[in-house]
Design a protein around this motif. Structure first.
Motif, PDB file in Angstrom:
ATOM      1  N   GLN A   1      16.918  80.205  69.247  1.00 42.51           N
ATOM      2  CA  GLN A   1      18.250  79.839  68.817  1.00 42.51           C
ATOM      3  C   GLN A   1      19.342  79.187  69.734  1.00 42.51           C
ATOM      4  O   GLN A   1      20.368  79.502  70.138  1.00 42.51           O
ATOM      5  N   LEU A   2      18.346  78.214  70.349  1.00 39.28           N
ATOM      6  CA  LEU A   2      19.079  76.954  70.586  1.00 39.28           C
ATOM      7  C   LEU A   2      20.225  75.978  70.476  1.00 39.28           C
ATOM      8  O   LEU A   2      18.619  75.630  69.619  1.00 39.28           O
ATOM      9  N   ASP A   3      20.954  76.011  70.400  1.00 35.44           N
ATOM     10  CA  ASP A   3      21.415  74.119  69.476  1.00 35.44           C
ATOM     11  C   ASP A   3      20.868  72.748  70.391  1.00 35.44           C
ATOM     12  O   ASP A   3      20.603  72.732  71.303  1.00 35.44           O
ATOM     13  N   ARG A   4      20.099  72.013  69.267  1.00 38.60           N
ATOM     14  CA  ARG A   4      20.314  70.782  69.769  1.00 38.60           C
ATOM     15  C   ARG A   4      20.944  69.503  69.105  1.00 38.60           C
ATOM     16  O   ARG A   4      21.010  69.799  68.162  1.00 38.60           O
ATOM     17  N   VAL A   5      20.796  69.073  69.630  1.00 37.98           N
ATOM     18  CA  VAL A   5      21.635  67.723  69.245  1.00 37.98           C
ATOM     19  C   VAL A   5      19.839  66.738  69.478  1.00 37.98           C
ATOM     20  O   VAL A   5      19.611  66.210  70.389  1.00 37.98           O
ATOM     21  N   VAL A   6      19.717  65.730  68.464  1.00 37.33           N
ATOM     22  CA  VAL A   6      18.765  65.236  67.734  1.00 37.33           C
ATOM     23  C   VAL A   6      19.218  63.538  67.324  1.00 37.33           C
ATOM     24  O   VAL A   6      19.648  63.533  66.376  1.00 37.33           O
ATOM     25  N   LEU A   7      18.952  62.417  68.498  1.00 36.73           N
ATOM     26  CA  LEU A   7      20.024  60.986  67.766  1.00 36.73           C
ATOM     27  C   LEU A   7      18.514  60.580  67.577  1.00 36.73           C
ATOM     28  O   LEU A   7      17.251  59.882  67.907  1.00 36.73           O
ATOM     29  N   SER A   8      18.499  59.847  66.448  1.00 40.91           N
ATOM     30  CA  SER A   8      16.930  59.127  65.852  1.00 40.91           C
ATOM     31  C   SER A   8      18.060  57.554  65.393  1.00 40.91           C
ATOM     32  O   SER A   8      18.697  57.413  64.757  1.00 40.91           O
TER      33      SER A   8
END
Length: 401
Positions: A379-386
């Motif tokens: 339940q940890l937010d993650r930012v993924v940049l593609s």
């Protein structure tokens, strides 16, 4: 007759006192018109205890109740198709446009009379002339020409201004690139991301846009046009100046534009709009240099009056003296900076898509990118940049990222 840098020299150089007086006179007429003819405003004013006669100074503007998109959409749903804001039915109109819409939401519907449409074209003339477009220009409009209002007003504004107008609807991107070059276009209008897409396609076709006659790009439709890194990239790829504008379906046209002096912001067309900047939470006004939500009152579209509409756009207002062009219209520094609902809280940190794009566009090897917000099993937010790189990108390009 001498040619000036202003489409309307008289109003664009009014003193602040004269401009305030003009706005107050127009506001009184608009409120009286709305109270007499719009079912929505008649009821809204009554509930707020507001009467047009209470408008003695511009400070009394805050007596007028705010209008939100949610209220407008609810009115449309309860009284389809146009809700209760219009002062007349579709029989009085000549045009019907919509917002682009988002997944799961109905688009907002808007009507225009012939008078409204002439005014909307006039607003585009303020912006295009101010950025340096002239009757001698050949202008290519890279736009799909559907029910979404998009660049329709710009198209008619170009005709009013006297430029040679080339509508680029129903074309593939490669055909548009070929037409821009083949017709000798000197001005191109598109969204910022599509300007990048056109440049990408031109490169694949072996066409050097920087050597083409294009000397100005009019950008609109996305906050990306005001991000310095994105704007600089567009100007480098095209070898032309890029000017930011911003508008809304709700008002039918643009309300701000970047002038040819490129001051790093957009002038507010203050003789036709009252723009307030408020705290998004409290609704209280904020001062020069402070970020807030823009609230717009429009004097132009008569069939659908718009009073104190919460736009959800984030802006920072600065005085007219911030630009050397001589206009007395205030500016939004950095244009439209994003949306109130764009900000995401990720592990206690505010994340704005605009800030991410500003970093990504500094890397010339990245052709396109996508930002994803996810949540893992803990339940940890993650930012993924593609990111998307050219097919022939070198290992060095990957290391740069």
């Amino acid at each position: 007759m001498a040619v000036t840098d202003y489409w309307n020299p008289k109003t664009e150089t009014l003193s602040r006192e004269e401009l305030t007086g003009l706005q107050l006179a127009k506001l009184r007429r608009l409120c009286a018109w709305a109270a007499a003819r719009s079912p929505w405003y008649r009821e809204s004013f009554k509930l707020a205890g507001f009467e047009p006669e209470q408008l003695r100074t511009l400070d009394d503007l805050r007596r007028i109740p705010l209008l939100t998109r949610e209220q407008w959409m609810a009115s449309q749903a309860e009284h389809p198709p146009f809700g209760r804001l219009p002062v007349a039915g579709p029989e009085a109109a000549i045009r019907y446009h919509t917002t682009s819409g988002t997944t799961g939401r109905e688009p907002l519907r808007a009507l225009d009379t012939a008078k409204d449409w002439a005014w909307q074209s006039e607003m585009w003339c303020y912006g295009m002339w101010g950025f340096g477009v002239r009757p001698s220009d050949v202008a290519y409009v890279a736009f799909g020409y559907g029910s979404f209002i998009g660049f329709w007003g710009l198209h008619y504004g170009l005709e009013k201004l006297g430029a040679l107008n080339i509508p680029g609807g129903a074309q593939t991107t490669d055909n548009r690139v070929k037409q821009i070059v083949g017709f000798g276009a000197t001005v191109v209008a598109s969204t910022p991301t599509y300007a990048l897409r056109l440049a990408q396609e031109a490169d694949k076709l072996g066409i050097d846009l920087a050597s083409s006659p294009v000397r100005r790009l009019i950008l609109s439709g996305e906050p990306a046009g005001s991000i310095p890194q994105t704007k600089a990239l567009i100007e480098r790829l095209w070898g032309a100046l890029a000017g930011d504008t911003a508008g809304m379906t709700e008002i039918g046209t643009i309300m701000v534009f970047e002038c040819s002096h490129q001051p790093g912001g957009t002038h507010i067309i203050e003789d036709h709009f009252i723009e307030e900047v408020v705290d998004p939470i409290t609704g209280e006004p904020v001062g020069y240099g402070e970020q807030g939500e823009r609230v717009v009152t429009s004097f132009g579209r008569g069939i659908m009056p718009l009073l104190r509409y919460r736009s959800a756009d984030l802006v920072v207002r600065v005085p007219a003296s911030s630009c050397s062009c001589g206009r007395t219209f205030d500016l939004y520094q950095g244009g439209i900076r994003g949306r109130v609902d764009d900000m995401k809280l990720v592990r206690g940190t505010n994340v704005y898509p605009r800030a991410v794009e500003g970093i990504v566009r500094e890397l010339p090897t990245i052709e396109e990118f996508q930002l994803l917000l996810t949540r893992d099993q803990n339940q940890l937010d993650r930012v993924v940049l593609s990111v998307e790189l050219p097919v022939d990108a070198s290992a060095e390009s990957w290391r740069e990222i």
